[in-house]
Write a protein that holds these residues in place. Structure first.
Motif, PDB file in Angstrom:
ATOM      1  N   PHE A 162      30.617  46.940  45.654  1.00  0.00           N
ATOM      2  CA  PHE A 162      31.312  47.373  44.455  1.00  0.00           C
ATOM      3  C   PHE A 162      31.276  46.289  43.371  1.00  0.00           C
ATOM      4  CE2 PHE A 162      35.191  47.482  41.888  1.00  0.00           C
ATOM      5  CZ  PHE A 162      35.106  48.755  41.346  1.00  0.00           C
ATOM      6  N   TYR A 163      31.357  45.023  43.781  1.00  0.00           N
ATOM      7  CA  TYR A 163      31.405  43.914  42.828  1.00  0.00           C
ATOM      8  C   TYR A 163      30.029  43.375  42.432  1.00  0.00           C
ATOM      9  CZ  TYR A 163      36.405  43.850  43.397  1.00  0.00           C
ATOM     10  OH  TYR A 163      37.729  44.211  43.387  1.00  0.00           O
ATOM     11  N   MET A 164      28.978  43.815  43.071  1.00  0.00           N
ATOM     12  CA  MET A 164      27.650  43.289  42.768  1.00  0.00           C
ATOM     13  C   MET A 164      27.200  43.555  41.326  1.00  0.00           C
ATOM     14  SD  MET A 164      26.619  41.420  45.272  1.00  0.00           S
ATOM     15  CE  MET A 164      28.314  40.967  45.653  1.00  0.00           C
ATOM     16  N   PRO A 165      27.408  44.744  40.744  1.00  0.00           N
ATOM     17  CA  PRO A 165      27.001  44.912  39.337  1.00  0.00           C
ATOM     18  C   PRO A 165      27.708  43.917  38.405  1.00  0.00           C
ATOM     19  CG  PRO A 165      27.354  47.046  40.333  1.00  0.00           C
ATOM     20  CD  PRO A 165      27.850  46.019  41.325  1.00  0.00           C
ATOM     21  N   THR A 202      26.403  35.890  52.102  1.00  0.00           N
ATOM     22  CA  THR A 202      26.243  35.438  50.720  1.00  0.00           C
ATOM     23  C   THR A 202      27.128  36.262  49.787  1.00  0.00           C
ATOM     24  OG1 THR A 202      23.979  34.743  51.183  1.00  0.00           O
ATOM     25  CG2 THR A 202      24.562  35.048  48.865  1.00  0.00           C
ATOM     26  N   MET A 203      27.151  37.569  49.989  1.00  0.00           N
ATOM     27  CA  MET A 203      28.007  38.427  49.158  1.00  0.00           C
ATOM     28  C   MET A 203      29.483  38.097  49.372  1.00  0.00           C
ATOM     29  SD  MET A 203      26.211  42.189  49.034  1.00  0.00           S
ATOM     30  CE  MET A 203      26.027  42.432  50.795  1.00  0.00           C
ATOM     31  N   GLN A 204      29.876  37.825  50.624  1.00  0.00           N
ATOM     32  CA  GLN A 204      31.274  37.447  50.908  1.00  0.00           C
ATOM     33  C   GLN A 204      31.657  36.211  50.089  1.00  0.00           C
ATOM     34  OE1 GLN A 204      33.676  38.860  52.687  1.00  0.00           O
ATOM     35  NE2 GLN A 204      32.670  40.169  54.174  1.00  0.00           N
ATOM     36  N   GLY A 205      30.779  35.212  50.088  1.00  0.00           N
ATOM     37  CA  GLY A 205      31.062  33.991  49.343  1.00  0.00           C
ATOM     38  C   GLY A 205      31.131  34.213  47.846  1.00  0.00           C
ATOM     39  N   MET A 206      30.224  35.039  47.332  1.00  0.00           N
ATOM     40  CA  MET A 206      30.208  35.305  45.891  1.00  0.00           C
ATOM     41  C   MET A 206      31.463  36.051  45.453  1.00  0.00           C
ATOM     42  SD  MET A 206      26.192  36.286  45.376  1.00  0.00           S
ATOM     43  CE  MET A 206      26.324  36.627  43.619  1.00  0.00           C
ATOM     44  N   VAL A 207      31.886  37.041  46.223  1.00  0.00           N
ATOM     45  CA  VAL A 207      33.084  37.800  45.865  1.00  0.00           C
ATOM     46  C   VAL A 207      34.325  36.922  46.024  1.00  0.00           C
ATOM     47  CG1 VAL A 207      34.509  39.799  46.461  1.00  0.00           C
ATOM     48  CG2 VAL A 207      32.031  40.039  46.331  1.00  0.00           C
ATOM     49  N   ALA A 208      34.350  36.082  47.042  1.00  0.00           N
ATOM     50  CA  ALA A 208      35.480  35.164  47.213  1.00  0.00           C
ATOM     51  C   ALA A 208      35.604  34.233  46.006  1.00  0.00           C
ATOM     52  CB  ALA A 208      35.322  34.355  48.496  1.00  0.00           C
ATOM     53  N   ARG A 209      34.470  33.718  45.536  1.00  0.00           N
ATOM     54  CA  ARG A 209      34.506  32.838  44.350  1.00  0.00           C
ATOM     55  C   ARG A 209      34.913  33.608  43.102  1.00  0.00           C
ATOM     56  NH1 ARG A 209      30.169  30.954  46.961  1.00  0.00           N
ATOM     57  NH2 ARG A 209      28.621  31.932  45.612  1.00  0.00           N
ATOM     58  N   LEU A 210      34.559  34.892  43.051  1.00  0.00           N
ATOM     59  CA  LEU A 210      34.958  35.722  41.912  1.00  0.00           C
ATOM     60  C   LEU A 210      36.473  35.739  41.780  1.00  0.00           C
ATOM     61  CD1 LEU A 210      34.146  37.801  39.681  1.00  0.00           C
ATOM     62  CD2 LEU A 210      34.313  39.551  41.457  1.00  0.00           C
ATOM     63  N   PHE A 211      37.153  35.757  42.904  1.00  0.00           N
ATOM     64  CA  PHE A 211      38.614  35.776  42.907  1.00  0.00           C
ATOM     65  C   PHE A 211      39.212  34.402  43.175  1.00  0.00           C
ATOM     66  CE2 PHE A 211      37.432  40.165  43.878  1.00  0.00           C
ATOM     67  CZ  PHE A 211      38.138  40.802  42.875  1.00  0.00           C
ATOM     68  N   ASN A 212      38.392  33.370  43.058  1.00  0.00           N
ATOM     69  CA  ASN A 212      38.823  31.977  43.268  1.00  0.00           C
ATOM     70  C   ASN A 212      39.488  31.783  44.620  1.00  0.00           C
ATOM     71  OD1 ASN A 212      37.913  31.002  40.782  1.00  0.00           O
ATOM     72  ND2 ASN A 212      39.728  31.809  39.782  1.00  0.00           N
ATOM     73  N   GLU A 213      38.969  32.452  45.634  1.00  0.00           N
ATOM     74  CA  GLU A 213      39.492  32.290  46.978  1.00  0.00           C
ATOM     75  C   GLU A 213      38.676  31.223  47.676  1.00  0.00           C
ATOM     76  OE1 GLU A 213      39.166  36.026  48.915  1.00  0.00           O
ATOM     77  OE2 GLU A 213      40.597  36.991  47.588  1.00  0.00           O
ATOM     78  N   ASP A 214      39.344  30.326  48.329  1.00  0.00           N
ATOM     79  CA  ASP A 214      38.676  29.334  49.143  1.00  0.00           C
ATOM     80  C   ASP A 214      39.343  29.354  50.502  1.00  0.00           C
ATOM     81  OD1 ASP A 214      37.374  27.239  50.293  1.00  0.00           O
ATOM     82  OD2 ASP A 214      37.850  25.793  48.730  1.00  0.00           O
TER      83      ASP A 214
END
Length: 76
Positions: free
Chosen positions: A10-13, A49-61
């Motif tokens: 859902f967040y890829m676009p 890779t997608m998990q990491g990108m979406v986590a960074r989108l929401f500033n989750e670490d």
């Protein structure tokens, strides 16, 4: 936090337009395009890779721990 593949896709676009590097933007664009392919599922590496990108989108670490202290009655 582990998200479903559908949630990640859902967040890829959005990430294809806003990700930090050209490689990440192209990767997100490719994943969004492949999501429309019949019977396609991402590989384990693509999903990570997608998990990491979406986590960074929401500033989750996942390594960050936030400790919240309860204020006592004398706290203003």
């Amino acid at each position: 936090m582990s998200r479903t593949v559908e949630h990640l896709l859902f967040y890829m676009p959005r990430l294809s337009r806003t990700a930090g590097s050209a490689w990440e933007r192209q990767f997100a664009k490719d994943m969004a395009r492949r999501a429309h392919w019949k019977n396609w599922t991402p590989t384990q590496k693509q999903q990570e890779t997608m998990q990491g990108m979406v986590a960074r989108l929401f500033n989750e670490d996942p390594l960050d721990v936030i400790e919240i202290e309860k204020a006592g009655p004398s706290a203003a």
